[in-house]
Design a protein around this motif. Structure first.
Motif, PDB file in Angstrom:
ATOM      1  N   PHE A  55     -69.430   3.091  41.671  1.00  0.00           N
ATOM      2  CA  PHE A  55     -68.257   3.311  42.517  1.00  0.00           C
ATOM      3  C   PHE A  55     -67.690   4.709  42.266  1.00  0.00           C
ATOM      4  N   VAL A  74     -58.923   5.479  48.593  1.00  0.00           N
ATOM      5  CA  VAL A  74     -60.150   4.785  48.981  1.00  0.00           C
ATOM      6  C   VAL A  74     -59.853   3.301  49.147  1.00  0.00           C
ATOM      7  N   THR A  75     -60.177   2.764  50.299  1.00  0.00           N
ATOM      8  CA  THR A  75     -60.080   1.315  50.469  1.00  0.00           C
ATOM      9  C   THR A  75     -61.437   0.780  50.903  1.00  0.00           C
ATOM     10  N   GLY A  76     -61.844  -0.291  50.240  1.00  0.00           N
ATOM     11  CA  GLY A  76     -63.096  -0.945  50.605  1.00  0.00           C
ATOM     12  C   GLY A  76     -64.298  -0.043  50.504  1.00  0.00           C
ATOM     13  N   GLY A  77     -64.236   0.980  49.630  1.00  0.00           N
ATOM     14  CA  GLY A  77     -65.374   1.869  49.442  1.00  0.00           C
ATOM     15  C   GLY A  77     -65.700   2.688  50.680  1.00  0.00           C
ATOM     16  N   LYS A  78     -64.743   2.771  51.595  1.00  0.00           N
ATOM     17  CA  LYS A  78     -65.007   3.516  52.830  1.00  0.00           C
ATOM     18  C   LYS A  78     -64.610   4.975  52.640  1.00  0.00           C
ATOM     19  N   PRO A  79     -65.189   5.876  53.447  1.00  0.00           N
ATOM     20  CA  PRO A  79     -64.824   7.288  53.344  1.00  0.00           C
ATOM     21  C   PRO A  79     -63.342   7.501  53.631  1.00  0.00           C
ATOM     22  N   ILE A  80     -62.811   8.599  53.089  1.00  0.00           N
ATOM     23  CA  ILE A  80     -61.406   8.894  53.348  1.00  0.00           C
ATOM     24  C   ILE A  80     -61.183   9.030  54.857  1.00  0.00           C
ATOM     25  N   GLU A 131     -59.804  12.967  43.275  1.00  0.00           N
ATOM     26  CA  GLU A 131     -59.874  12.223  42.016  1.00  0.00           C
ATOM     27  C   GLU A 131     -61.057  11.264  42.010  1.00  0.00           C
ATOM     28  N   TYR A 132     -61.449  10.823  43.186  1.00  0.00           N
ATOM     29  CA  TYR A 132     -62.509   9.822  43.259  1.00  0.00           C
ATOM     30  C   TYR A 132     -63.877  10.419  42.977  1.00  0.00           C
ATOM     31  N   GLY A 146     -69.885   8.480  50.372  1.00  0.00           N
ATOM     32  CA  GLY A 146     -68.889   8.805  51.390  1.00  0.00           C
ATOM     33  C   GLY A 146     -67.477   8.841  50.841  1.00  0.00           C
ATOM     34  N   ALA A 147     -67.220   7.976  49.870  1.00  0.00           N
ATOM     35  CA  ALA A 147     -65.837   7.817  49.412  1.00  0.00           C
ATOM     36  C   ALA A 147     -65.481   8.789  48.304  1.00  0.00           C
ATOM     37  N   PRO A 151     -58.994   5.497  41.261  1.00  0.00           N
ATOM     38  CA  PRO A 151     -60.166   6.298  40.893  1.00  0.00           C
ATOM     39  C   PRO A 151     -60.955   5.683  39.740  1.00  0.00           C
ATOM     40  N   GLY A 207     -66.353  -3.009  44.543  1.00  0.00           N
ATOM     41  CA  GLY A 207     -66.475  -1.626  44.999  1.00  0.00           C
ATOM     42  C   GLY A 207     -66.247  -1.544  46.495  1.00  0.00           C
ATOM     43  N   ASN A 208     -66.756  -2.545  47.215  1.00  0.00           N
ATOM     44  CA  ASN A 208     -66.502  -2.632  48.654  1.00  0.00           C
ATOM     45  C   ASN A 208     -65.526  -3.775  48.899  1.00  0.00           C
ATOM     46  N   HIS A 227     -64.138  11.823  46.689  1.00  0.00           N
ATOM     47  CA  HIS A 227     -63.211  12.809  47.230  1.00  0.00           C
ATOM     48  C   HIS A 227     -62.091  12.983  46.225  1.00  0.00           C
ATOM     49  N   ASP A 287     -52.080   8.947  41.923  1.00  0.00           N
ATOM     50  CA  ASP A 287     -52.587   7.594  42.101  1.00  0.00           C
ATOM     51  C   ASP A 287     -51.430   6.610  41.938  1.00  0.00           C
TER      52      ASP A 287
END
Lengths: 1014, 176, 183, 463
Positions: free
Chosen positions: A748, B83-89, A757-758, A752-753, A855, A838-839, A755, C177
């Motif tokens: 995780f 980030v929600t649900g592992g989706k892109p920003i 801090e992530y 795509g996610a 994060p 994670g999802n 960005h 955060d």
């Protein structure tokens, strides 16, 4: 160090630390006062927890605990890792002691009966009255429950000095066990069972994981013994009994025997092992008589099953336990003896159980002691009775006539700290302090001593005095000197001798050390002594006892795993609302019936029935349970209290009213399992306050298991098989090719996610692994979590609706449970918590970002941002999100019967965790406050957080050591290594690709589960 | 042109009005206002209208809405990336919904604005040259002309025998 | 026709009103009952403790009294013993001071805590660890204002609104955060 | 309906209407003094609104717990009713916009009532998201407005899509509705006097019916219709995505958008029938709302009913064919589980009862249609209840299964919402012409002195 108390000067007003006192969203306090210390205690820093080592006073096991205090008030108790019994863990009852401490129904001060009512009086007057009363009484008796050694000696010396006697009374006396020990080996003790050493464990109805002897210690030992290890070896556990307790549900195999026939099975096994009794020494003839063939009729178990079992047992090292409450019948001693003989012939004595290193619980008189007391009272010799640490009026069957006898005593005194059935009859009440407020000690086995020290000043709402101190001052009032001014002195003087035996020169140093670590190990408990069987000196009857009453339904009244014998400490919402580990029912009582039997009587779950025996009758709902023989019904103890407090009163029934009052001939223990009942449906129904929606998995990969053979054969392959099993099945019946589940916990966030801090690879990813092969379903984690995270209790009506708030839902699924014949048993436990996916399906549906992924990989819930659309609840496939349908944390309940936190119960709130209000979603946070706290410390100290430094409350309290938590990106962390296991899987992941951070390790079975069974 | 005068004729029948209008226009009298109880496009044809500019408003509004909606959603999610649900920003597909709705909303609103501006609504002046019958069943033709051509105009209108003929001394109808 | 304009006016006012409502809702969120937006206070302390004298003239370090600020979430309120430590000797110059100091000694002799009135408090759902801000070299004054000049401790930066916290976090480019403060 | 569009003007169903101003007389008389019945109904509605208010008050004061909602069923009657009303809202714009573009000549006399229904239905639906949230005093956080916290809503959440879709739909349909009424308000103005005249004067914006006004009006109307048409389809698609984008078995289906839109039109048209039948009787508008209209609407009902029923079947088929255990169990539970009765009510009312519409006799019998429309309304409410509740109560985690029983408070609010709707609709019938006067005139013979000009055969409706 009597100033030790002053140094813990209590801050008189709550909310100093900010969080905790008020509600989310709106801060309702008016002008708030800050109360500084007058003299600052060195070890207390506001906002930082202070820990004190002590001993749990909930049951005789005497687990060592650490008490966490904030600004001088107790907020949580945890196991003391250095203690031989608790080993860092604690059970639900232990955790709930905080609610005992802050229980709003405790006596506010000493009370004396004036014109029928208990009226408050001053302590001086109270003590004077006691002194006068005893002086006038002539003979007096003290009826006490368990107490630490120092307290026992004090009570005895007090009795001696003031002309009285002490009767140690325990509703679940282990008298038969001791007597059996005496007959067999000449040792009237409870032996030390070393479950960990055994590879084959047979329990004859002994519920060692819940109520028998020392559940926490035994649970740890059991999980170490039965949990599969790296070498793929796993201890086997067979349960012999007519009802599956929680312990029974953990067995690999079940012999559902006829009620009361434990001794037959034991002897038949001994017969096989000892070569028809040849090796059974003085018992050769007895053992010889009981061949498997002879007993199969009476036990209902085919001879070959017994032989098979015996042969496995003989391979050793093995251990036979029990019989527990199931053996508390008219031939209890013989039953215990039979098991002792079995252990002896299998060569376990001195190997897996040690009479030479007994458990030092002060010997309890069984029921015979009570009979003696009633006799003396009847003769009018006894002018006064003092009750300490027990509630005999509730704990003794109504048929015993104890109530009448007790009432006839002229002067009745109780030291109970909160009202119960017994204090309701007393003339004088001198409330004792809660064990978290008082001094004491415990010795659980030779050579290991533990100190119980006050973790806070007495809760100001309750003007209490430690009974030890009261006895001492009363003694001096009566012109006696017991050699100490306060109980603290008495305790220290006793510990002087302990210190001396260690050869410590400076006692003060020794004492401080003892206070710090909480336990002193002197060693020197000698084990490995293989006692030889002796010629029995009593006439023994091993055959099943006879049961009173008509019909064939045997009534088993068993100690609740939540309340034990349940005569005390039941007035605690945490315990009342804790789903019973077996039935998953909360608050009320129930009667367990086999589904077939119930069906035959046209009964379904929730149908009200009347159970009646010659001794009485009770009305309660049916709960159908495949884990009980068709000719047995079972009722848990602990219900039906009157006058024991606002929470416990009126919940369920007291099954002891159904029992005959009778002591077992040889040991004098109370006979529990002695009667049959008639079951009459009333035609009424009630909805059970249960959290269970379904007892079977319906072909879903919730808790898959793997057969030991498959696992050891080729681990990887088995894993592959198992993991994809469900998919192959699905493809077998058409369509549906699920997405490839890329994304392990450490991955995780995915591309795509990433960005800001992530994106940082340095940020940890918190993850957890739960070993289902170790989890015993004891539910300690549930209460620990509730205590740590200010999780509200909601009340019976709400649970019945399905609104229970537990962050951990301990699911229990039946796979193979068959009471009709001996065979493999498979009950799966699944502590279901937020999977921190994670999802996470719950996150994108929240319109206001109230839940999202941090994060460091935590699916977090921002309480104050939540508007309560409940979309996340709907979209959570694990249904681990719980919702505040009302505000359950006010001092007053929003509506009748709802959860609330009356003063001073709200003192137990954890200041580190926000208290939630109506309309907010909440769920497991991975104890994020502990993570953030550790990060704060690390940042200030410039240190790095070590693996194992952050431990969530559930892992911390788990007796089975089934839970591992940590940063899974750190390859050296325990959690990272645990997911390498061949047994690892993630719930529903391959169905819906949620990519949880919580991994489970499959349960390992001895019987075959076809690959991918779930 | 204060000396301009106007004449209002109201007709029972559509074709009368149509004929009147066609004749007037043929005679070069173009300052005509027609009144109808419903959009009768025989009359509109007679007056020879071309495309209404309202459609431009619709288009512009729609485009702005769509662009604005997309920009707004994108901006807000970058403003505080969570980030929600592992989706892109930037979860584009989700934002399409918003921008579509914005397109419709702004399109509709600007259409209304366009309508009001083009058809001079709301009409605030006192209704001198108006007959309540126009919202009922009658068709009105109002013509303003310089004094010297008034008689000609009156003649044409009379020719289609109107139910009523009214002189308007001010010529207000075309002041707008 | 004026009717229509009145109507329009009403509508406009209504919209404006609702917006204002929303905004006020917004800030009342974190508003403390005793907090006022100015730099003055009407709070009456049990003892008229002059921060300007102690922190200003005497230059006593904040953490001498607020002892736990650098190692705890809470800054800590000085125990009476800390006060008496100095005021055993120091009796004050004019009788106003003497009167106040007499109170301190009285509290000490009665062994009673001084019931100070709280000035700064974040909402209950916010966790503000003092130690981390000290460790990050954030000057006390950045939040609490020029205490060393205040005869009576006044509430600056009140209410301690989220926007105020966040803007500073953005400025210093530290984590925004949510779970840093809310859990 | 496409067939109907090519019919020459006048062939459409108002044989007994010849005079233009007769329309004004007939329609405007509905704006006269209301009778006792009207007042009674209004009183009833106000009482109902009172009940709604009280119930909501209790819920806000005590907590959302006064509902029967629980885990795992987090949504219940509230969301059901929300979707129901949003669905109702659809036929209005459908009839006024889509049928307008299709030149369906039978729309003129019913679209006014239908549009009014749309606007009020959205107003009703809009209440429910507020009623439903746990902390309504924070509900405004769903609206993106610049705030002191630098926080924005999560545009990935279908609930935020809803906020946008529903508000947009309300704004556009309200505008559309108002725009259509302007000429008729002017007509009312010209007929009325006293206070009403003043009122209409204001709200008709000084409409005079000049060529210029009509010209732009027509164009604007077309473009609005063109915008409203995709909007109609999108709104209920978005609502359906509240469910479809989730992973709940029984919700997570690609067919949802078209299925919901069809369902919405189905329920909407049924509701139009339910509402217009009494109006027709009370105001004696038989000449305007003729059996031909009801025949057309019945056909529309029949079509959509078949689409919806097909969707039901395909859902069950997919559940079986996918072989996905959870999906199968969910749909099995839907048919035979705890909520079987709701499911069967839905199937009967929406699938079987409308079959009667195949018969011309039924389509032409007003009482029959009225009864059927009631059935459909009930059926469509239960459809939403079934989708929401049955899916949630039987999800992935067997141990977490549970049931939900609506509480009195929820019922009170649900019933109250009908009162709220009725209240506005009653006001509408007395204040605004229930039949579009101007547009109706397009479909009655043009008054010609001589022979109609050659090109006079053009389609009506084109403004």
């Amino acid at each position: 160090m009597s100033d030790g108390l002053k140094r813990r000067e209590f801050l008189k007003v709550l909310g100093v630390s900010g969080a905790g006192a008020g509600m989310v969203g709106c801060s309702t306090e008016s002008v708030e006062k800050l109360m500084p210390y007058v003299v600052p205690p060195e070890e207390i820093t506001p906002g930082v927890a202070t820990w004190y080592a002590s001993v749990c006073g909930e049951c005789e096991a005497g687990c060592g605990m650490w008490v966490r205090t904030r600004e001088g008030r107790v907020v949580k108790v945890e196991g003391n890792p250095d203690h031989p019994v608790s080993g860092g863990a604690l059970c639900s009852r232990g955790h709930s002691s905080v609610q005992g401490l802050y229980n709003p129904d405790r006596f506010t001060g000493p009370m004396a009966r004036q014109n029928g009512e208990l009226q408050p009086i001053s302590w001086d007057e109270a003590e004077q009255r006691l002194a006068d009363g005893l002086a006038a009484a002539g003979q007096h008796l003290t009826l006490t429950g368990f107490a630490g050694p120092s307290m026992m000696t004090l009570m005895e010396s007090f009795a001696r000095a003031t002309g009285g006697g002490v009767v140690r009374f325990d509703p679940l006396a282990d008298a038969p066990l001791r007597e059996a020990g005496r007959i067999a080996f000449g040792r009237n003790v409870v032996p030390w069972y070393d479950i960990e050493e055994a590879e084959m464990l047979v329990s004859f109805g002994a519920d060692f994981l819940e109520s028998w002897l020392s559940p926490v210690r035994d649970a740890r030992a059991f999980s170490r013994m039965s949990g599969v290890d790296e070498r793929g070896s796993k201890g086997r556990f067979v349960f012999v009994g007519s009802r599956l307790s929680l312990t029974g549900q953990n067995a690999d195999e079940w012999l559902p025997i006829q009620p009361g026939s434990e001794s037959l099975v034991a002897l038949a096994m001994a017969n096989v092992i000892s070569g028809a009794g040849a090796g059974a020494g003085p018992y050769r003839d007895i053992v010889n008589a009981y061949t498997p063939e002879n007993v199969s009729e009476a036990t209902g178990i085919p001879a070959e099953n017994i032989r098979e079992l015996a042969i496995q047992f003989a391979e050793g090292p093995s251990l036979a336990l029990g019989p527990g409450v199931a053996g508390q019948h008219r031939n209890a001693t013989a039953a215990n003896l039979a098991v002792a003989v079995l252990n002896s012939v299998a060569g376990n004595v001195g190997r897996t159980l040690h009479y030479s290193a007994p458990q030092l619980n002060a010997p309890a008189f069984g029921y015979s002691g009570v009979e003696r007391v009633m006799q003396l009272i009847g003769q009018g010799v006894v002018g006064a009775v003092m009750i300490h640490g027990s509630n005999p009026i509730y704990a003794l069957p109504a048929s015993s006539g104890f109530r009448a006898a007790f009432e006839s005593v002229p002067f009745k005194v109780s030291f109970a700290s909160s009202p119960d059935e017994t204090t309701a009859l007393c003339d004088l009440v001198l409330p004792d302090r809660h064990f978290l407020e008082s001094w004491g000690d415990s010795a659980v086995r030779p050579g290991s001593w533990a100190i119980q020290q006050p973790a806070m000043r007495p809760v100001p709402h309750f003007d209490t005095r430690q009974t030890g101190d009261v006895l001492l001052s009363v003694a001096s009032l009566m012109g006696q000197d017991l050699g100490a001014a306060t109980f603290h002195d008495h305790l220290q003087s006793r510990w002087q001798t302990v210190a001396a035996s260690t050869g410590t020169a400076d006692f003060e140093v020794f004492w401080q050390e003892a206070l710090k670590s909480g336990v002193v190990e002197l060693g020197g408990s000698q084990t490995g002594v293989a006692e030889q069987l002796r010629q029995p000196d009593r006439a023994l009857v091993f055959d099943p006892p006879d049961f009173d009453g008509p019909g064939d339904l045997h009534l088993m009244v068993y100690p609740s795993s939540r309340f034990g014998h349940g005569s005390q400490n039941t007035n605690r919402p945490w315990l009342l609302e804790l789903p019973d580990p077996v039935s998953k029912i909360t608050w009320h009582s129930w009667v367990e019936m086999h589904p077939d039997r119930a069906a035959a009587m046209g009964l379904r779950n929730g149908d009200m029935v009347i159970l009646s025996t010659d001794n009485g009758s009770v009305e309660l709902p049916v709960w159908t349970y495949p884990g009980i023989r068709e000719n047995v019904v079972a009722v848990p103890m602990g219900g039906g209290h009157e006058g024991a407090g606002r929470f416990s009163d009126g919940n369920g029934v007291n099954p002891l009213d159904l029992l005959p009052a009778e002591s077992e001939a040889l040991s004098g223990g109370l006979v529990h399992f002695a009667t049959k009942v008639t079951v009459t449906p009333t035609g009424e129904r009630r909805a059970l306050a249960t959290i269970s929606g379904s007892d079977v998995q319906s072909n879903r990969p919730i808790t898959p298991a793997v057969a030991l053979s498959a696992l050891t054969a080729e681990a990887d392959h088995a894993e592959e098989e198992d993991g994809n099993g469900p998919l192959q099945e699905l493809q077998g019946v058409g369509g549906f090719v699920p997405v490839e589940t890329e994304g392990r916990p450490q991955d995780f966030p995915l591309e795509g996610a990433q960005h800001g801090e992530y994106g940082d690879p340095e940020t940890p990813r918190w993850a957890m692994t739960i070993d289902l092969d170790k989890c015993t379903g004891c539910s300690a984690c549930v209460t620990a979590c509730q205590s740590e995270n200010n999780v509200a209790w909601v009340g019976e009506s709400q649970v019945t609706m399905g609104r229970d708030m537990g962050w951990i839902r301990l699911e229990r699924y039946y796979e193979a449970v068959d009471a009709s014949h001996a065979g493999p048993l498979d009950v799966r436990f699944m502590p279901m918590i937020c999977q921190h996916c994670g999802n996470a399906p719950c996150e994108p549906v929240c319109p206001v970002y109230a839940t999202y992924h941090t994060p460091d990989g935590i699916n977090t819930q921002v309480y104050n941002r939540c508007v309560g659309t409940r979309y996340c609840l709907n979209n959570c496939p694990y249904k681990v999100r719980v919702y505040n349908w009302y505000t359950y944390t006010d001092e007053e309940p929003v509506r009748e019967g709802l959860g609330h936190a009356p003063e001073p119960m709200n003192w137990a709130f954890n200041p580190d965790v926000t208290v939630r209000e109506n309309g907010i979603m909440e769920k497991c946070s991975f104890c994020i406050h502990r993570i953030r706290g550790a990060q704060d410390r690390a940042a200030v100290e410039g240190s790095v957080i070590q693996d194992g430094e952050i431990i969530p409350a559930c892992q911390q309290s788990c007796p089975a050591e089934a839970i591992v938590f940590g940063n899974i990106r750190d390859t050296r962390s325990r959690v990272a290594q645990s997911v390498e296991s061949a047994r690892v899987y993630r719930v529903l992941d391959e169905l819906i690709n949620t990519q949880p951070a919580v991994s489970y390790l499959k349960k390992v079975t001895f019987h075959d589960v076809e690959s991918g069974e779930h | 042109m204060s000396e301009t005068k106007g004449i209002l004729a109201s007709y029972e029948y559509v074709d009368s009005a149509v004929n009147a209008i066609e004749k007037l226009r043929a005679g070069g009298l173009k300052k005509i206002t027609a009144y109808m109880p419903y959009p009768e496009h025989l009359i509109e044809d007679a007056l020879g209208y071309d495309q209404s500019p309202v459609r431009v408003w619709t288009l512009a509004g729609g485009l702005c809405g769509a662009a604005g909606g997309f920009a707004f959603t994108a901006f807000t999610s970058m403003d505080w990336p969570l980030v929600t649900g592992g989706k892109p920003i930037l979860s584009m597909p989700a934002y399409v919904v918003i921008s579509f709705e914005m397109m419709v909303l702004f399109g509709a609103l600007s259409t209304i604005i366009g309508l009001f501006i083009n058809s001079r609504l709301p009409y605030l002046k006192p209704m001198v040259v108006y007959d309540p019958e126009f919202s009922g069943g009658r068709f009105g033709v109002y013509i303003t002309a310089p004094p010297e051509r008034l008689d000609e105009a009156r003649g044409i209108l009379q020719g289609q025998d109107p139910v009523e003929l009214r002189e308007d001394s001010a010529g207000v109808a075309h002041a707008s | 026709m004026t009717k229509r304009w009145i109507g329009a006016l009403i509508v406009a006012l209504a919209t404006l009103g609702s917006l204002v409502f929303v905004q006020t809702q917004d800030s009342s969120e974190t508003q403390e009952p005793e907090a006022t937006n100015g730099a003055t206070t009407d709070v009456v302390q049990p003892i008229a403790f002059p921060h300007n004298v102690h922190a200003g003239i005497d230059r006593i370090d904040c953490q001498y009294c607020h002892f736990s600020a650098e190692r705890s979430v809470d800054a800590g309120i000085p125990p009476v013993r800390t006060c008496i430590g100095c005021h055993q000797i120091i009796g004050g110059t004019d009788e106003r001071q003497q009167a106040e100091i007499a109170k301190v000694r009285e509290y000490w002799t009665n062994q009673e805590p001084i019931p100070w009135v709280r000035i700064y408090k974040v909402a209950d759902h916010v966790h503000f660890p003092h130690m981390r801000h000290i460790a990050a070299q954030v000057d006390c004054a950045e939040c609490h204002g020029p205490v060393q000049e205040m005869g009576v401790l006044a509430e600056v930066n009140q209410p301690l609104s989220m926007g105020w916290c966040v803007s500073c976090h953005i400025e210093r480019d530290v984590s925004r955060d949510c779970s840093v403060c809310h859990y | 309906m496409a067939t109907a569009t090519k019919e020459p003007r006048g062939a459409v169903p108002h044989p007994d209407l010849t005079q233009l101003d007769q329309v004004n007389r007939d329609v405007l008389k509905t704006l006269g003094k209301p009778g006792l019945v009207w007042w009674l109904m209004l009183g009833l509605c106000i009482a109902g609104i009172g009940m709604l208010g009280v119930s909501w008050g209790i819920q806000i004061v005590q907590g959302i717990g006064v509902t029967g909602l629980t885990s795992p069923v987090g949504w219940g009657v509230y969301i059901t009713t929300f979707v129901f009303w949003v669905g109702i809202a659809h036929s209005g714009t459908l009839i006024s916009a889509i049928l307008f573009l299709f030149r369906a000549p039978w729309r003129q006399s019913i679209y006014r009532a239908a549009e009014a229904m749309t606007v009020f239905a959205v107003m009703t639906a809009g209440l429910f998201p507020l009623i439903h949230v746990g902390r309504v005093w924070h509900a405004y956080w769903l609206i993106p407005y610049p705030n002191s916290r630098f926080l924005w809503p999560n545009f990935r959440s279908p609930l935020v899509w809803d906020v946008f879709a529903v508000t947009t739909y309300f704004t556009v349909s309200a505008t559309f509705f108002y725009l259509g009424t302007i000429p008729d308000l002017a007509a009312a103005r010209d007929a009325a006097n006293g206070f009403r005249k003043k009122l209409y004067k204001v709200i008709s914006l000084g409409w005079r019916g000049t060529d210029r006004e009509w010209h732009h009006f027509g164009k604007a109307y077309i473009f609005l219709a063109a915008l409203a048409t995709p909007l109609v389809l999108s709104v209920h698609s978005v609502v359906s995505w509240d469910f479809a984008v989730s992973i709940v078995p029984g919700w997570h289906a690609t067919i949802f958008a078209p299925y919901f839109v069809a369902g919405a039109i189905f329920s909407g048209v049924a509701m139009v029938i339910t509402l217009t039948v009494p109006i027709r009787k009370v105001f004696g508008l038989e000449a305007y709302l003729t059996t031909k209209h009801y025949d057309a609407m019945a056909k529309l009902c029949l079509l959509t009913s078949m689409i919806v029923f097909y969707a039901y079947l395909s859902e069950f088929f997919m559940a079986w064919y996918s072989g996905e255990e959870v999906e199968r169990a969910a749909f099995w539970a839907r048919l035979f589980g705890h909520y079987w009765w709701a499911t069967w009510i839905m199937l009967v009312c929406n699938g079987l009862v409308p079959i009667m519409l195949w018969f011309k006799r039924v389509r032409y019998s007003i009482p029959a249609l009225f009864t059927i429309s009631i059935f459909v309304n009930i059926g469509m409410w239960f459809e939403r209840y079934v989708i929401i509740v049955t899916s949630l109560h039987h999800e992935y985690e067997p141990f977490a299964w549970g049931v939900y029983r609506p509480s009195m408070v929820e019922m009170g609010i649900m019933v109250g919402s009908f009162a709220w709707f009725g209240f506005w609709f009653l006001l509408f019938t007395r204040l605004i012409p229930v039949v579009a006067i101007a547009e109706l005139k397009e479909v009655i013979p043009t008054p010609m002195r001589g022979a109609a000009p050659a090109h006079a055969g053009g389609e009506g409706g084109e403004g």
